[in-house]
Motif scaffolding. Structure first.
Motif, PDB file in Angstrom:
ATOM      1  N   VAL A  65      34.954 -86.689 -73.285  1.00 19.44           N
ATOM      2  CA  VAL A  65      33.873 -85.788 -72.893  1.00 19.44           C
ATOM      3  C   VAL A  65      32.693 -85.932 -73.843  1.00 19.44           C
ATOM      4  O   VAL A  65      31.528 -85.942 -73.421  1.00 19.44           O
ATOM      5  CB  VAL A  65      34.379 -84.333 -72.853  1.00 19.44           C
ATOM      6  N   VAL A  70      33.844 -87.332 -67.846  1.00 16.15           N
ATOM      7  CA  VAL A  70      34.306 -86.030 -67.372  1.00 16.15           C
ATOM      8  C   VAL A  70      35.798 -85.866 -67.633  1.00 16.15           C
ATOM      9  O   VAL A  70      36.283 -84.751 -67.783  1.00 16.15           O
ATOM     10  CB  VAL A  70      33.997 -85.873 -65.870  1.00 16.15           C
ATOM     11  N   CYS A  71      36.503 -86.987 -67.707  1.00 12.97           N
ATOM     12  CA  CYS A  71      37.952 -86.954 -67.852  1.00 12.97           C
ATOM     13  C   CYS A  71      38.402 -88.210 -68.588  1.00 12.97           C
ATOM     14  O   CYS A  71      37.576 -89.014 -69.025  1.00 12.97           O
ATOM     15  CB  CYS A  71      38.615 -86.863 -66.475  1.00 12.97           C
ATOM     16  N   TYR A 111      41.996 -84.090 -67.353  1.00 12.88           N
ATOM     17  CA  TYR A 111      40.787 -83.295 -67.522  1.00 12.88           C
ATOM     18  C   TYR A 111      41.042 -82.121 -68.463  1.00 12.88           C
ATOM     19  O   TYR A 111      42.132 -81.524 -68.433  1.00 12.88           O
ATOM     20  CB  TYR A 111      40.335 -82.669 -66.196  1.00 12.88           C
ATOM     21  N   ARG A 114      37.808 -76.950 -67.966  1.00 10.79           N
ATOM     22  CA  ARG A 114      36.414 -76.632 -67.633  1.00 10.79           C
ATOM     23  C   ARG A 114      35.777 -77.743 -66.798  1.00 10.79           C
ATOM     24  O   ARG A 114      35.066 -77.470 -65.816  1.00 10.79           O
ATOM     25  CB  ARG A 114      35.605 -76.431 -68.911  1.00 10.79           C
ATOM     26  N   TYR A 115      36.018 -78.984 -67.168  1.00 16.65           N
ATOM     27  CA  TYR A 115      35.368 -80.088 -66.464  1.00 16.65           C
ATOM     28  C   TYR A 115      36.034 -80.368 -65.119  1.00 16.65           C
ATOM     29  O   TYR A 115      35.375 -80.843 -64.186  1.00 16.65           O
ATOM     30  CB  TYR A 115      35.335 -81.325 -67.368  1.00 16.65           C
ATOM     31  N   GLU A 119      33.815 -80.328 -61.726  1.00 13.28           N
ATOM     32  CA  GLU A 119      33.815 -81.441 -60.779  1.00 13.28           C
ATOM     33  C   GLU A 119      34.218 -80.985 -59.384  1.00 13.28           C
ATOM     34  O   GLU A 119      33.592 -81.375 -58.381  1.00 13.28           O
ATOM     35  CB  GLU A 119      34.759 -82.535 -61.275  1.00 13.28           C
ATOM     36  N   THR A 283      27.380 -80.431 -65.561  1.00 13.30           N
ATOM     37  CA  THR A 283      27.222 -78.980 -65.698  1.00 13.30           C
ATOM     38  C   THR A 283      25.944 -78.502 -65.015  1.00 13.30           C
ATOM     39  O   THR A 283      25.957 -77.515 -64.265  1.00 13.30           O
ATOM     40  CB  THR A 283      27.197 -78.578 -67.184  1.00 13.30           C
ATOM     41  N   ALA A 312      28.044 -84.816 -70.135  1.00  9.84           N
ATOM     42  CA  ALA A 312      29.167 -85.422 -69.411  1.00  9.84           C
ATOM     43  C   ALA A 312      28.822 -85.632 -67.940  1.00  9.84           C
ATOM     44  O   ALA A 312      28.218 -84.782 -67.294  1.00  9.84           O
ATOM     45  CB  ALA A 312      30.406 -84.543 -69.537  1.00  9.84           C
ATOM     46  N   GLY A 313      29.235 -86.776 -67.423  1.00  7.76           N
ATOM     47  CA  GLY A 313      29.071 -87.053 -66.006  1.00  7.76           C
ATOM     48  C   GLY A 313      28.043 -88.134 -65.724  1.00  7.76           C
ATOM     49  O   GLY A 313      27.180 -88.438 -66.542  1.00  7.76           O
ATOM     50  N   THR A 576      35.341 -90.521 -64.303  1.00 10.22           N
ATOM     51  CA  THR A 576      35.048 -89.374 -63.447  1.00 10.22           C
ATOM     52  C   THR A 576      35.831 -89.508 -62.163  1.00 10.22           C
ATOM     53  O   THR A 576      36.084 -90.616 -61.686  1.00 10.22           O
ATOM     54  CB  THR A 576      33.534 -89.302 -63.140  1.00 10.22           C
TER      55      THR A 576
END
Length: 585
Positions: A65, A70-71, A111, A114-115, A119, A283, A312-313, A576
Motif C-alpha cells: 500500500v 491496493v493489495c 488486502y 480498508r482498501y 475497492e 480513496t 494507492a491505486g 489491484t
C-alpha cells in the motif's frame, strides 16, 4: 516490470531489533521497514495470529500500500528478493485475521480491510451507475447540435465519443496528448446544455489546482470557438469553474479522508468532469462516486499511460482494462493526434509501444522538436543544462524586477526542467540550488538577493498543498515579483493572479526544476527531461512518457542510452483487483 517492493534503507533498526524470524530477515534485507513490521506484529497480537508466515504477508501488504498498490499479489511477490528464504506456503485462508475481517483474502490477493472496502465500493458504485436507465435524449435536437459544433478540429472519432456520452451517465474519455480530449469535453458540454435547454450545473475538477486551472481555461477557449458558429452555446453552458477535487467535495480540516459531500449530502452538480484522472487515487475516487447524485453525469478524462496517483491505486488504467470487451463499456478512446509536433508525437508513440530501439531512433534523429544529449558524468550534465536553465530563470527574473507578474508567469511556462528524483545528483533539490547559483553569477542580476534571500525577486514557486483560506491549491505556480519596492508573491489562479505577502505562503517550493510527478497536469513550451542512472527504482516507462508529453513544442532528453533502455523496459506495476471485478460484473 518494476518490482512491487524494492530494497530500501529507510527502516528503523530500533524496532527491527525486537523482531525475529521472517520479519527480522526481511527487514534486514531492506524489503520491509520497521513500520511494516510494527503494523503486522500489532495486528497479529490484536487478532490472535502468531504464524510468522501470515505476519510476513501482512507486513508485505502494508508495504504494498505504501508503494501504491491496493493489495498484495502473493503469486508474484517472490520476485522482489529471489535470494531470500521465502515460505513454501501462505496459510492465509485459515488465519484468524481473515476470520475477523482485519485482512481480506480474495482471488489470490491479500488486502488490508480498508482498501478492500474501498475497492468494492468503487466497483459497486460504478456498477450501480451503469445499471441505471440511460438519460433521455432528444435525437433530433442532438443531431442539430452536432451539426453546429462540427467546425474546427472535430473528428468523426470525437463526434462518436460525444454521441455515446450524451446517452450515458458515466463516460471515461481517454487519449494521449493532442487527441482533442478538451475539445471533445467542451462540445459535449454544449450538447448536454442544449438538451437541457440551459441551466445545467457543471463542475470542472482535477486533482491539482494547476490542472483545474488548465481545464477551465481550455474549456472556455473551446466554447468560445464553438460560439463562432453557434452563438447561443456559450450562454447555454453558462459559467464553468475549475475546482480541485478536494474543494469540489468540501475539504474538512478535522478529517483528511472524508469530505462534506458524501451519500448523505450529495453534490449539486448535473455534470462533473474530472480531468487528469490518472492522478486520482482509489480513496479519492471512492469519495467522488459516493458524493455524486445517481442521475448526475460523470465524465472522467485522462491518459491511462501516464504516471498513476501518488496514493494507492491505478484507477483510470484499471477502469480501461476492466471494461475492455464489455458491451456496456463506458470507455471512449481518442487516438487521432491533431498536434503539428509530429516528432514529439512519434516519441510518445514509441514509448507507448515499448520499443527501446524505436525510442532511441526518434531521439537521435535530427529534429527541431526532439533532441537527445547523451551524457553520464555530472560535469557534462551541468554543461548541458546550464544555458537553457539560466536563460529561463533570467527571463522570469527580468519580468519580476520589471514588476510584471503576468509576464513572469508566462515566462515560467515557457521552459521546464523535469527530474525523476527529489534528492541526489539527479534530484530537484540539487538543480534548484545550482540554477540559483548560476543565476546569481549572471551580469546585472542582484546576486546577494538570489543567494541570501529565501523570497528573492524572480523566485519561481510551486504550491505543494491546499490552503483553502487563501484560495491557493496544490500544483499552482507562482513567482516572487517586485511591487512598489517590496517582494510580493503572485500565484496563478483560474481567473486571476492572487497576490500575497510572502510570509503567508508556507507550503511552497522553489521551481527552477520540478519532479516529473509534480509536473502532471501542467505543460510548458520547452521541456528538458533529466533521466537518472539506469538503476533508479523510479525510472519507468510511465515516468518517461509523462515527462515527454509535458512539452508543447520541444522536448530534450538528457541521459544515457542505458537509462533510456531501462525506462522503456520497466513498467510500473500496482497490484489491484479492480479490473477483475469490473470484468466479472
Amino acid at each position: 516490470m518494476t518490482e512491487l517492493f524494492e530494497p530500501t534503507g529507510e527502516h528503523d533498526w530500533r524496532i527491527a531489533g525486537t523482531a525475529t524470524g521472517l520479519l527480522a530477515a526481511f527487514n534486514a534485507a531492506g524489503v520491509l521497514t520497521s513500520s511494516d513490521v510494527h503494523v503486522a506484529t500489532r495486528l497479529g497480537a490484536l487478532g490472535g495470529e502468531d504464524d510468522e508466515r501470515v505476519l510476513l504477508a501482512v507486513a508485505l501488504t502494508v508495504r504494498a500500500v505504501r508503494r501504491g498498490s491496493v493489495c498484495l499479489d502473493l503469486g508474484t511477490v517472490r520476485a522482489v528478493a529471489p535470494d531470500l528464504d521465502w515460505p513454501e506456503e501462505w496459510p492465509i485462508e485459515r488465519s484468524p485475521l481473515v476470520a475477523a475481517g482485519a485482512v481480506r483474502w480474495e482471488r489470490g490477493l491479500l488486502y488490508l480491510d480498508r482498501y478492500h472496502r474501498l475497492e468494492t465500493q468503487v466497483h459497486d458504485d460504478l456498477a450501480d451507475r451503469l445499471a441505471l436507465a440511460p438519460p433521455p435524449v432528444d435525437e433530433a435536437r442532438l443531431a442539430a447540435a452536432l451539426a453546429k459544433v462540427r467546425g474546427g478540429h472535430f473528428s468523426a472519432e470525437q463526434e462518436a465519443a460525444v454521441v455515446a456520452a450524451a446517452h450515458r451517465r458515466t463516460t471515461i474519455l481517454t487519449g494521449g496528448p493532442g487527441t482533442g480530449k478538451t475539445t471533445t469535453v467542451a462540445r459535449l458540454l454544449a450538447v448536454l446544455a442544449d438538451q437541457a435547454g440551459g441551466g445545467l450545473s457543471i463542475a470542472l475538477a482535477a486533482p491539482t489546482g494547476k490542472a483545474a486551472t488548465r481545464l477551465q481555461e481550455a474549456v472556455v477557449t473551446e466554447l468560445d470557438a464553438v460560439a463562432t458558429a453557434w452563438p447561443e452555446a456559450r450562454g447555454l453552458v453558462g459559467r464553468v469553474d475549475g475546482l480541485t477535487l478536494h474543494r469540489l467535495l468540501g475539504w474538512r480540516p478535522d478529517n483528511a479522508t472524508r469530505f462534506r459531500h458524501d451519500r448523505a449530502n450529495r453534490l449539486k452538480y448535473d455534470v462533473v468532469v474530472v480531468d487528469e484522472s490518472s492522478m486520482v487515487e482509489l480513496t479519492m475516487m471512492g469519495r467522488l462516486l459516493e458524493a455524486l447524485r445517481p442521475e448526475s453525469r460523470l465524465v472522467l478524462v485522462g491518459d491511462p499511460r501516464q504516471l498513476t496517483s501518488v496514493g494507492a491505486g491505478a484507477v483510470l488504467s484499471d477502469l480501461v482494462a476492466g471494461y475492455a470487451g464489455r458491451a456496456d463499456s463506458p470507455v471512449a478512446a481518442l487516438t487521432e493526434n491533431f498536434r503539428s509536433e509530429q516528432d514529439i508525437k512519434a516519441l510518445a508513440e514509441a514509448l507507448r509501444d515499448g520499443d527501446a530501439d524505436d525510442v532511441l531512433a526518434v531521439l537521435r534523429t535530427p529534429s527541431e522538436q526532439v533532441s537527445f544529449v547523451e551524457v553520464e558524468d555530472e560535469a557534462a550534465i551541468e554543461a548541458a543544462l546550464r544555458p537553457d536553465s539560466v536563460a529561463a530563470a533570467r527571463a522570469v527574473w527580468e519580468a519580476a524586477v520589471a514588476e510584471d507578474p503576468a509576464a513572469a508567469l508566462d515566462e515560467l511556462d515557457r521552459y521546464r526542467l523535469l527530474c525523476a528524483h527529489r534528492e541526489g545528483p539527479f534530484g530537484v533539490r540539487r538543480w534548484n540550488h545550482l540554477v540559483e547559483r548560476w543565476l546569481a553569477e549572471e551580469v546585472g542580476v542582484e546576486a546577494h538577493q538570489v543567494v541570501g534571500d529565501q523570497w528573492y525577486v524572480g523566485r519561481p514557486l510551486l504550491v505543494t498543498s491546499n490552503h483553502y483560506a487563501l484560495d491557493v491549491y496544490n500544483g499552482e505556480t507562482g513567482v516572487v515579483v517586485r511591487r512598489d519596492g517590496r517582494a510580493r508573491a503572485f500565484v496563478a489562479g483560474s481567473e486571476r493572479l492572487k497576490e500575497f505577502a510572502p510570509g503567508r505562503l508556507d507550503a511552497v517550493e522553489t521551481m527552477h526544476a520540478m519532479t516529473i510527478h509534480k509536473s502532471q497536469g501542467s505543460q510548458a513550451d520547452r521541456v528538458t527531461v533529466l533521466l537518472p542512472e539506469e538503476g533508479s527504482r523510479l525510472l519507468t516507462r510511465e515516468l518517461f512518457y509523462t515527462a515527454v508529453t509535458r512539452a508543447r513544442t520541444h522536448v530534450r532528453v538528457v541521459g544515457s542510452e542505458a537509462a533510456v533502455r531501462a525506462a522503456v523496459a520497466t513498467r510500473a506495476q500496482r497490484a489491484t483487483g479492480l479490473p477483475q471485478r469490473l470484468a466479472g460484473s
